[in-house]
Design a protein around this motif. Structure first.
Motif, PDB file in Angstrom:
ATOM      1  N   GLU A   1       0.710  -1.067  -0.009  1.00  0.00           N
ATOM      2  CA  GLU A   1       0.003   0.137   0.112  1.00  0.00           C
ATOM      3  C   GLU A   1       0.865   1.300  -0.005  1.00  0.00           C
ATOM      4  OE1 GLU A   1      -3.659   1.989   2.521  1.00  0.00           O
ATOM      5  OE2 GLU A   1      -2.808   0.094   2.924  1.00  0.00           O
ATOM      6  N   THR A   2       0.392   2.308  -0.723  1.00  0.00           N
ATOM      7  CA  THR A   2       1.184   3.505  -0.629  1.00  0.00           C
ATOM      8  C   THR A   2       0.285   4.650   0.164  1.00  0.00           C
ATOM      9  OG1 THR A   2       2.221   3.224  -3.125  1.00  0.00           O
ATOM     10  CG2 THR A   2       1.943   5.535  -2.271  1.00  0.00           C
ATOM     11  N   TYR A   3       1.130   5.367   0.861  1.00  0.00           N
ATOM     12  CA  TYR A   3       0.388   6.301   1.729  1.00  0.00           C
ATOM     13  C   TYR A   3       0.973   7.822   1.470  1.00  0.00           C
ATOM     14  CZ  TYR A   3       0.112   2.291   4.624  1.00  0.00           C
ATOM     15  OH  TYR A   3      -0.156   0.905   5.084  1.00  0.00           O
ATOM     16  N   ARG A   4      -0.146   8.343   1.084  1.00  0.00           N
ATOM     17  CA  ARG A   4      -0.103   9.988   0.863  1.00  0.00           C
ATOM     18  C   ARG A   4       0.045  10.684   2.014  1.00  0.00           C
ATOM     19  NH1 ARG A   4       1.429  12.648  -3.535  1.00  0.00           N
ATOM     20  NH2 ARG A   4      -0.149  13.337  -4.683  1.00  0.00           N
ATOM     21  N   LEU A   5       1.071  11.415   2.369  1.00  0.00           N
ATOM     22  CA  LEU A   5       1.397  11.916   3.502  1.00  0.00           C
ATOM     23  C   LEU A   5       0.782  13.330   3.374  1.00  0.00           C
ATOM     24  CD1 LEU A   5       5.229  11.060   3.963  1.00  0.00           C
ATOM     25  CD2 LEU A   5       3.100   9.697   4.659  1.00  0.00           C
ATOM     26  N   GLN A   6       0.433  13.922   4.594  1.00  0.00           N
ATOM     27  CA  GLN A   6      -0.038  15.318   4.720  1.00  0.00           C
ATOM     28  C   GLN A   6       0.766  16.043   5.285  1.00  0.00           C
ATOM     29  OE1 GLN A   6      -3.431  15.831   3.727  1.00  0.00           O
ATOM     30  NE2 GLN A   6      -3.288  13.659   3.224  1.00  0.00           N
ATOM     31  N   PRO A   7       1.067  17.533   4.743  1.00  0.00           N
ATOM     32  CA  PRO A   7       1.842  18.172   5.313  1.00  0.00           C
ATOM     33  C   PRO A   7       1.580  18.690   6.793  1.00  0.00           C
ATOM     34  CG  PRO A   7       0.570  19.271   3.403  1.00  0.00           C
ATOM     35  CD  PRO A   7       0.032  17.768   3.358  1.00  0.00           C
ATOM     36  N   HIS A   8       2.680  19.077   7.353  1.00  0.00           N
ATOM     37  CA  HIS A   8       2.410  19.607   8.659  1.00  0.00           C
ATOM     38  C   HIS A   8       1.651  20.825   8.532  1.00  0.00           C
ATOM     39  CE1 HIS A   8       3.043  21.590  12.679  1.00  0.00           C
ATOM     40  NE2 HIS A   8       3.588  20.296  13.022  1.00  0.00           N
ATOM     41  N   PRO A   9       0.539  21.251   9.183  1.00  0.00           N
ATOM     42  CA  PRO A   9      -0.020  22.583   9.260  1.00  0.00           C
ATOM     43  C   PRO A   9       0.780  23.760   9.422  1.00  0.00           C
ATOM     44  CG  PRO A   9      -1.122  21.146  10.990  1.00  0.00           C
ATOM     45  CD  PRO A   9       0.012  20.354  10.246  1.00  0.00           C
ATOM     46  N   GLY A  10       1.584  23.650  10.421  1.00  0.00           N
ATOM     47  CA  GLY A  10       2.452  24.588  10.771  1.00  0.00           C
ATOM     48  C   GLY A  10       3.445  24.865   9.801  1.00  0.00           C
ATOM     49  N   HIS A  11       3.815  24.360   9.071  1.00  0.00           N
ATOM     50  CA  HIS A  11       5.020  24.259   7.893  1.00  0.00           C
ATOM     51  C   HIS A  11       4.406  23.855   6.680  1.00  0.00           C
ATOM     52  CE1 HIS A  11       7.574  25.349  11.285  1.00  0.00           C
ATOM     53  NE2 HIS A  11       7.187  24.298  12.073  1.00  0.00           N
ATOM     54  N   PRO A  12       3.698  24.546   5.884  1.00  0.00           N
ATOM     55  CA  PRO A  12       3.309  24.115   4.745  1.00  0.00           C
ATOM     56  C   PRO A  12       4.409  23.946   3.569  1.00  0.00           C
ATOM     57  CG  PRO A  12       2.178  26.165   5.319  1.00  0.00           C
ATOM     58  CD  PRO A  12       3.012  25.925   6.305  1.00  0.00           C
ATOM     59  N   PRO A  13       4.354  23.116   2.724  1.00  0.00           N
ATOM     60  CA  PRO A  13       5.602  23.150   1.635  1.00  0.00           C
ATOM     61  C   PRO A  13       5.431  24.281   0.486  1.00  0.00           C
ATOM     62  CG  PRO A  13       3.603  21.522   1.174  1.00  0.00           C
ATOM     63  CD  PRO A  13       3.305  21.947   2.155  1.00  0.00           C
ATOM     64  N   ARG A  14       6.806  24.868   0.229  1.00  0.00           N
ATOM     65  CA  ARG A  14       6.716  25.831  -0.752  1.00  0.00           C
ATOM     66  C   ARG A  14       6.496  25.611  -1.958  1.00  0.00           C
ATOM     67  NH1 ARG A  14      11.771  28.596   2.140  1.00  0.00           N
ATOM     68  NH2 ARG A  14      10.782  29.109   4.318  1.00  0.00           N
ATOM     69  N   ALA A  15       7.248  24.310  -2.340  1.00  0.00           N
ATOM     70  CA  ALA A  15       7.156  24.029  -3.551  1.00  0.00           C
ATOM     71  C   ALA A  15       6.746  22.773  -3.632  1.00  0.00           C
ATOM     72  CB  ALA A  15       8.226  24.087  -4.472  1.00  0.00           C
ATOM     73  N   VAL A  16       6.981  21.673  -2.832  1.00  0.00           N
ATOM     74  CA  VAL A  16       6.564  20.163  -2.886  1.00  0.00           C
ATOM     75  C   VAL A  16       4.996  20.031  -3.156  1.00  0.00           C
ATOM     76  CG1 VAL A  16       6.596  18.033  -1.666  1.00  0.00           C
ATOM     77  CG2 VAL A  16       8.601  19.393  -1.715  1.00  0.00           C
TER      78      VAL A  16
END
Length: 140
Positions: free
Chosen positions: A2-17
Motif C-alpha cells: 500500500e502507498t500512503y499519501r502524507l499530509q503536510p504539517h499544518p504549521g509548515h506547509p510546503p513551498r514547492a513540494v
C-alpha cells in the motif's frame, strides 16, 4: 504494498513540494525496504552527504521517519533517516517520553535520487532492528 499519501504539517506547509507518498517496498529476513516519492522537488533542499552514522536532531531538517508501535502498547520506536546518510533510532516508553537510543546491529542503507520534477528516497533497515511483533506503523 500500500502507498500512503502524507499530509503536510499544518504549521509548515510546503513551498514547492506538491506531494509525498511513502510505502514499504519489501521485507525479507534481513531488511525492511521503504520508499518515499517527493513530487515537485525542483526547489527541494537536500542535505549533502555527511558520512554514515548516528546523528541527533535529524527530524528538524530534511528527514524521513518510520514509527513502529507494538500492538496494544504505548511504547514505540522511531527511525530517522536523512539523505545525508545520517540516521538514528530511538525507543520511547510513551508519546515523546522515556527516549533512549535503540540498538541497531547494522547501519541502515539510504539512497536519494533526484529527478527534474520528483525525488525518490529509498531506505533499508536491518530486520534485526525492528520489534519482534506486529506493529502499528506511521511514515513521515
Amino acid at each position: 504494498m500500500e502507498t500512503y499519501r502524507l499530509q503536510p504539517h499544518p504549521g509548515h506547509p510546503p513551498r514547492a513540494v506538491s506531494g509525498v507518498d511513502a510505502r514499504i517496498i519489501g521485507r525479507d529476513d534481513n531488511w525492511l525496504r521503504l520508499r518515499w516519492r517527493i513530487e515537485g522537488s525542483g526547489e527541494l533542499v537536500v542535505p549533502k552527504f555527511a558520512g554514515k552514522g548516528r546523528a541527533d536532531g535529524l527530524w528538524q531538517t530534511t528527514c524521513f521517519e518510520l514509527f513502529l508501535r507494538p500492538d496494544g502498547g504505548t511504547a514505540y520506536c522511531e527511525f530517522n533517516l536523512s539523505p545525508s546518510e545520517r540516521w538514528n533510532a530511538y525507543d520511547f516508553a510513551a508519546h515523546r517520553e522515556g527516549m533512549a537510543e535503540r540498538p541497531i546491529p547494522r547501519e541502515p542503507v539510504c539512497t536519494m535520487r533526484m529527478g527534474s520534477s520528483f525525488a525518490i528516497f529509498d531506505a533499508a533497515l536491518p530486520a534485526a532492528a525492528l520489534p519482534d511483533t506486529d506493529c502499528a506503523m506511521g511514515l513521515t
